[in-house]
Design a protein around this motif. Structure first.
Motif, PDB file in Angstrom:
ATOM      1  N   PHE A 105       0.921  -1.213  -0.080  1.00 29.14           N
ATOM      2  CA  PHE A 105       0.037   0.074  -0.076  1.00 29.14           C
ATOM      3  C   PHE A 105       0.701   1.471  -0.097  1.00 29.14           C
ATOM      4  CE2 PHE A 105      -2.848  -2.997   2.215  1.00 29.14           C
ATOM      5  CZ  PHE A 105      -3.689  -3.086   1.299  1.00 29.14           C
ATOM      6  N   ASP A 106       0.156   2.302  -0.433  1.00 34.45           N
ATOM      7  CA  ASP A 106       1.067   3.676  -0.459  1.00 34.45           C
ATOM      8  C   ASP A 106       1.163   4.054   1.116  1.00 34.45           C
ATOM      9  OD1 ASP A 106       2.232   5.940  -0.894  1.00 34.45           O
ATOM     10  OD2 ASP A 106       0.360   7.005  -1.976  1.00 34.45           O
ATOM     11  N   LEU A 107       2.463   3.758   1.407  1.00 32.29           N
ATOM     12  CA  LEU A 107       2.603   4.166   3.002  1.00 32.29           C
ATOM     13  C   LEU A 107       3.623   5.251   3.101  1.00 32.29           C
ATOM     14  CD1 LEU A 107       2.832   0.556   4.280  1.00 32.29           C
ATOM     15  CD2 LEU A 107       0.833   2.100   4.527  1.00 32.29           C
ATOM     16  N   SER A 108       4.137   6.061   1.945  1.00 32.60           N
ATOM     17  CA  SER A 108       5.044   6.852   1.911  1.00 32.60           C
ATOM     18  C   SER A 108       4.837   8.151   3.151  1.00 32.60           C
ATOM     19  CB  SER A 108       5.044   7.682   0.743  1.00 32.60           C
ATOM     20  OG  SER A 108       3.909   8.247   0.327  1.00 32.60           O
ATOM     21  N   LEU A 109       3.841   8.573   3.553  1.00 33.93           N
ATOM     22  CA  LEU A 109       3.595   9.592   4.496  1.00 33.93           C
ATOM     23  C   LEU A 109       4.162   9.115   5.920  1.00 33.93           C
ATOM     24  CD1 LEU A 109       2.355  12.195   5.117  1.00 33.93           C
ATOM     25  CD2 LEU A 109       0.379  11.024   6.034  1.00 33.93           C
ATOM     26  N   LEU A 110       4.399   7.566   5.931  1.00 31.67           N
ATOM     27  CA  LEU A 110       4.717   7.142   7.214  1.00 31.67           C
ATOM     28  C   LEU A 110       6.148   7.409   7.414  1.00 31.67           C
ATOM     29  CD1 LEU A 110       2.541   3.804   7.707  1.00 31.67           C
ATOM     30  CD2 LEU A 110       2.268   5.956   8.834  1.00 31.67           C
ATOM     31  N   VAL A 111       6.929   7.556   6.294  1.00 31.68           N
ATOM     32  CA  VAL A 111       8.392   7.811   6.330  1.00 31.68           C
ATOM     33  C   VAL A 111       8.939   8.601   7.329  1.00 31.68           C
ATOM     34  CG1 VAL A 111      10.549   7.886   5.121  1.00 31.68           C
ATOM     35  CG2 VAL A 111       8.818   6.337   3.979  1.00 31.68           C
ATOM     36  N   TRP A 130      12.187   1.298  25.577  1.00 34.57           N
ATOM     37  CA  TRP A 130      11.619   2.350  24.681  1.00 34.57           C
ATOM     38  C   TRP A 130      12.633   2.645  23.510  1.00 34.57           C
ATOM     39  CZ3 TRP A 130       7.173   4.633  24.530  1.00 34.57           C
ATOM     40  CH2 TRP A 130       6.162   4.756  25.753  1.00 34.57           C
ATOM     41  N   ARG A 131      13.853   2.253  23.848  1.00 31.65           N
ATOM     42  CA  ARG A 131      14.771   2.452  22.644  1.00 31.65           C
ATOM     43  C   ARG A 131      14.829   1.367  21.692  1.00 31.65           C
ATOM     44  NH1 ARG A 131      19.539   5.603  23.976  1.00 31.65           N
ATOM     45  NH2 ARG A 131      20.806   4.216  22.795  1.00 31.65           N
ATOM     46  N   GLN A 132      14.229   0.065  22.159  1.00 26.12           N
ATOM     47  CA  GLN A 132      14.276  -0.883  21.140  1.00 26.12           C
ATOM     48  C   GLN A 132      13.045  -0.729  20.392  1.00 26.12           C
ATOM     49  OE1 GLN A 132      16.303  -2.833  20.105  1.00 26.12           O
ATOM     50  NE2 GLN A 132      17.674  -2.370  21.900  1.00 26.12           N
ATOM     51  N   LEU A 133      11.927   0.155  21.110  1.00 28.55           N
ATOM     52  CA  LEU A 133      10.552   0.379  20.327  1.00 28.55           C
ATOM     53  C   LEU A 133      11.039   1.660  19.278  1.00 28.55           C
ATOM     54  CD1 LEU A 133       7.599   0.183  19.976  1.00 28.55           C
ATOM     55  CD2 LEU A 133       7.193   1.801  21.666  1.00 28.55           C
ATOM     56  N   GLY A 134      11.900   2.401  19.648  1.00 31.72           N
ATOM     57  CA  GLY A 134      12.086   3.577  18.663  1.00 31.72           C
ATOM     58  C   GLY A 134      12.989   2.936  17.640  1.00 31.72           C
ATOM     59  N   ARG A 135      13.699   1.473  17.969  1.00 30.07           N
ATOM     60  CA  ARG A 135      14.501   1.302  16.562  1.00 30.07           C
ATOM     61  C   ARG A 135      13.399   0.421  15.639  1.00 30.07           C
ATOM     62  NH1 ARG A 135      19.547  -1.691  16.605  1.00 30.07           N
ATOM     63  NH2 ARG A 135      19.610  -3.507  15.215  1.00 30.07           N
ATOM     64  N   ILE A 136      12.367  -0.191  16.223  1.00 32.83           N
ATOM     65  CA  ILE A 136      11.488  -0.860  15.360  1.00 32.83           C
ATOM     66  C   ILE A 136      10.981   0.316  14.514  1.00 32.83           C
ATOM     67  CG2 ILE A 136       9.305  -2.084  15.546  1.00 32.83           C
ATOM     68  CD1 ILE A 136      10.246  -3.212  18.109  1.00 32.83           C
ATOM     69  N   ILE A 137      10.480   1.394  15.247  1.00 30.02           N
ATOM     70  CA  ILE A 137       9.642   2.178  14.370  1.00 30.02           C
ATOM     71  C   ILE A 137      10.537   2.912  13.084  1.00 30.02           C
ATOM     72  CG2 ILE A 137       8.597   4.538  14.544  1.00 30.02           C
ATOM     73  CD1 ILE A 137       7.656   3.727  17.329  1.00 30.02           C
ATOM     74  N   VAL A 138      11.824   3.261  13.731  1.00 25.32           N
ATOM     75  CA  VAL A 138      12.714   3.746  12.503  1.00 25.32           C
ATOM     76  C   VAL A 138      13.129   2.696  11.260  1.00 25.32           C
ATOM     77  CG1 VAL A 138      15.504   4.318  12.127  1.00 25.32           C
ATOM     78  CG2 VAL A 138      13.905   5.265  14.043  1.00 25.32           C
ATOM     79  N   GLY A 139      13.101   1.243  11.918  1.00 24.80           N
ATOM     80  CA  GLY A 139      13.167   0.335  10.936  1.00 24.80           C
ATOM     81  C   GLY A 139      12.059   0.334   9.872  1.00 24.80           C
ATOM     82  N   ILE A 140      10.925   0.478  10.477  1.00 24.01           N
ATOM     83  CA  ILE A 140       9.873   0.538   9.667  1.00 24.01           C
ATOM     84  C   ILE A 140       9.748   1.497   8.523  1.00 24.01           C
ATOM     85  CG2 ILE A 140       7.077   0.729   9.430  1.00 24.01           C
ATOM     86  CD1 ILE A 140       6.958  -0.828  12.180  1.00 24.01           C
ATOM     87  N   GLY A 141      10.227   2.726   8.969  1.00 25.83           N
ATOM     88  CA  GLY A 141      10.249   3.935   8.280  1.00 25.83           C
ATOM     89  C   GLY A 141      11.090   3.776   7.050  1.00 25.83           C
ATOM     90  N   LEU A 142      12.640   3.087   7.456  1.00 24.83           N
ATOM     91  CA  LEU A 142      13.548   2.842   6.572  1.00 24.83           C
ATOM     92  C   LEU A 142      12.999   1.644   5.663  1.00 24.83           C
ATOM     93  CD1 LEU A 142      16.690   2.858   8.833  1.00 24.83           C
ATOM     94  CD2 LEU A 142      15.761   4.614   6.950  1.00 24.83           C
ATOM     95  N   LEU A 143      12.328   0.847   6.062  1.00 23.76           N
ATOM     96  CA  LEU A 143      11.880  -0.297   5.007  1.00 23.76           C
ATOM     97  C   LEU A 143      10.996   0.358   4.075  1.00 23.76           C
ATOM     98  CD1 LEU A 143      11.534  -3.388   4.576  1.00 23.76           C
ATOM     99  CD2 LEU A 143       9.536  -3.372   6.097  1.00 23.76           C
ATOM    100  N   ILE A 144       9.666   1.055   4.406  1.00 22.87           N
ATOM    101  CA  ILE A 144       8.936   1.819   3.512  1.00 22.87           C
ATOM    102  C   ILE A 144       9.995   2.656   2.266  1.00 22.87           C
ATOM    103  CG2 ILE A 144       7.162   3.392   3.152  1.00 22.87           C
ATOM    104  CD1 ILE A 144       6.186   2.395   6.052  1.00 22.87           C
TER     105      ILE A 144
END
Length: 555
Positions: A105-111, A130-144
């Motif tokens: 799906f078009d998730l570009s806004l999430l980057v 919290w640091r690992q949760l931040g790592r996960i979120i950054v990883g999702i952004g980089l994935l998109i």
């Protein structure tokens, strides 16, 4: 754009895709790994729950291979049955396919949102979760972001005169395309990354849907090879589930390829666009493997067990380091720095055994059996023997030949050796007693109590690995981190005790029944952590970083 620049951009985008996928996977494992393992173990008795749990874990870990390895280790330990393990892996493959569907799906806004939120979360706190949760979120952004980069990098291919020739060749030779995609998937070690690459290229009109379906089947073959190859040197029971997945998914992909090439069904049945057709083919194939895998589960299990038996040497595997030649050579005693090097290597062998003991004791807390209990006791006997040999070896080094640094290192190794032996004693003489009591009285922790113990144990195990690194590297930064973790764990212990007593006041029956075991286990783990943290004290003291046995402020 020249060919070399094009391949550089494409390689960078693919590398970012693989790195981002790994970031999400490792972040989830570090933050929620113990909780996910507990959830997996507790739901594997029900076939439908096993499928659902496998799918959920694959979505969380962004990897069906990780779930296959995890389930294989559980099956090898007897915690779950082989059939339940296979069903969980079938669910994991579907979960992995659903991740691909979501990312199309078009998730570009999430980057920018993910990068900003994840970075802020990672840098604004020192709390591990919290640091690992931040790592996960950054990883999702980089994935998109990586998917967008792959699309942009592949734009010049639209005007390429060579690409149509390559596509025509692979379209006329689908078997080669099938094998090529299998090899690429194995190199990526990620079916998600491989399918996303195909989807991105198909969305640009670079791959026809029919060829995309063939290559998706190749992706599934390549993905089924990863876990068996990673576990090829593991004990035979651990290899059964990965081999079963290869027999089901790998052979299934070849069978479906043969049917697809024989009957040539219209791919329009899978969707209106090339992207939908490829993704839906991936999902449909894994759903088909699940449906076919349920009645074939017993047959696949027998076949995989037979295959593992045939490929495994019949002689019993030696116990850890039992047949290794000694490294405490008498000839090195006259040269202290050589003798101390030998002693350091022997100390690290003891560290390896202690790490295994510390990991296995908690597995016994959850699912104890007499074989596992006896094996753990034998490991402690091995620690005692190695401790005795190492202690005598250090005592035989000629003091007159040692420099001041050699003498200090000798003292450090002797102190660490004593502490490691004490850790082994706590595990066997205290914690193993708790395990026997829990089994004898058929006690079960509350869900919250078990999560607290799991988190506390995971922190101690992580600190143990830090301590072992300090023993070898004598790195001051790692030593400071280890002692700081000791202080953090003391605060965690207080919070855990407070929550436990709150459950007691509420009258929780299971909390009352397991209260003694719960508190004694926390106490034992804290004592183990203190012993391991003290390995860092000589390093910090030498650098003037200790003040009344406490860390000084960093200058």
């Amino acid at each position: 754009m020249t060919g070399s620049v094009f391949f550089l951009h494409l390689a960078g985008a693919i590398a970012l895709l693989l790195w981002a996928t790994r970031m999400v996977k490792t972040g989830v494992e570090r933050a929620y790994g113990d909780v996910l393992r507990i959830k997996l173990r507790s739901t594997m008795r029900n076939p439908l729950a096993a499928v659902a749990t496998g799918a959920g874990l694959a979505i969380a870990l962004q990897s069906s291979t990780a779930v296959t390895l995890l389930v294989g280790s559980f099956a090898g330990s007897g915690i779950v049955s082989g059939i339940a393990g296979q069903l969980a892996v079938r669910g994991a493959e579907i979960g992995s396919a659903l991740v691909v569907r979501l990312l199309t799906f078009d998730l570009s806004l999430l980057v920018p949102i993910c990068l900003a939120a994840g970075t802020t979360m990672f840098m604004a706190t020192e709390k591990r979760e919290w640091r690992q949760l931040g790592r996960i979120i950054v990883g999702i952004g980089l994935l998109i972001l990586s998917l967008e980069m792959i699309g942009q990098a592949s734009e010049p291919l639209r005007d390429s005169r060579l690409l149509p020739l390559v596509i025509d060749y692979f379209s006329s030779d689908p078997v080669t395309a099938f094998l090529l995609s299998a090899v690429l998937t194995w190199l990526f070690h990620s079916s998600i990354a491989a399918v996303l690459l195909l989807v991105t290229l198909a969305s640009r009109g670079l791959i026809p849907p029919e060829l995309g379906v063939v290559m998706v089947l190749g992706v599934n073959l390549g993905s089924s090879l990863i876990a068996p190859l990673l576990t090829r040197t593991s004990p035979a029971p651990v290899r059964v589930v990965p081999i079963g997945n290869l027999l089901m998914r790998g052979v299934g992909s070849i069978a479906v390829l043969a049917l697809f090439l024989s009957f040539r069904p219209p791919v329009t049945l899978l969707g209106a666009t090339g992207t939908d057709q490829i993704v839906n083919a991936h999902i449909a194939f894994n759903c088909l493997m699940l449906v076919a895998g349920i009645p074939l589960a017993s047959l696949i299990l027998k076949a995989s067990e037979a295959f593992v038996r045939m490929s495994t040497k019949q002689e019993p595997e030696p116990e850890l380091a039992d047949v290794e030649p000694t490294i405490l050579h008498d000839s090195a005693l006259k040269t202290p720095h050589l003798a101390l090097g030998n002693a350091t290597r022997e100390a690290m062998r003891i560290c390896e055994i202690i790490e295994v003991m510390l990991a296995r004791i908690f597995e016994l807390y959850e699912a104890a059996d007499q074989k596992g209990i006896d094996a753990l006791a034998r490991l402690d006997d091995r620690v005692d023997r190695r401790h005795a040999r190492l202690k005598l070896y250090l005592a035989r080094i000629d003091p007159a030949e040692m420099t001041e640094d050699d003498a200090q290192r000798c003292s450090e190794l002797l102190g660490a050796c004593v502490k490691l032996e004490q850790v082994g004693d706590i595990i066997v003489r205290n914690m193993l007693v708790h395990v026997r009591k829990k089994v004898q009285h058929k006690l079960e922790f509350t869900g919250e109590g078990w999560r607290e113990l799991a988190a506390f144990h995971a922190a101690v195990l992580a600190n143990a690995r830090l301590a072992f690194n300090v023993l070898v590297s004598r790195d001051a930064t790692t030593a400071r981190q280890l002692v700081a973790e000791k202080d953090r764990l003391r605060d965690t212990e207080k919070d855990t005790a407070r929550r436990h007593f709150a459950r007691l006041r509420e009258g929780s029956v299971r909390s009352v029944e397991t209260s003694t075991i719960h508190l004694d286990t926390i106490r034992d783990l804290k004592q183990i952590n203190s012993l391991l943290a003290s390995i860092a004290y000589p390093v910090l003291e030498e650098r003037g970083l200790l003040n009344n046995s406490r860390l000084r402020a960093a200058s």
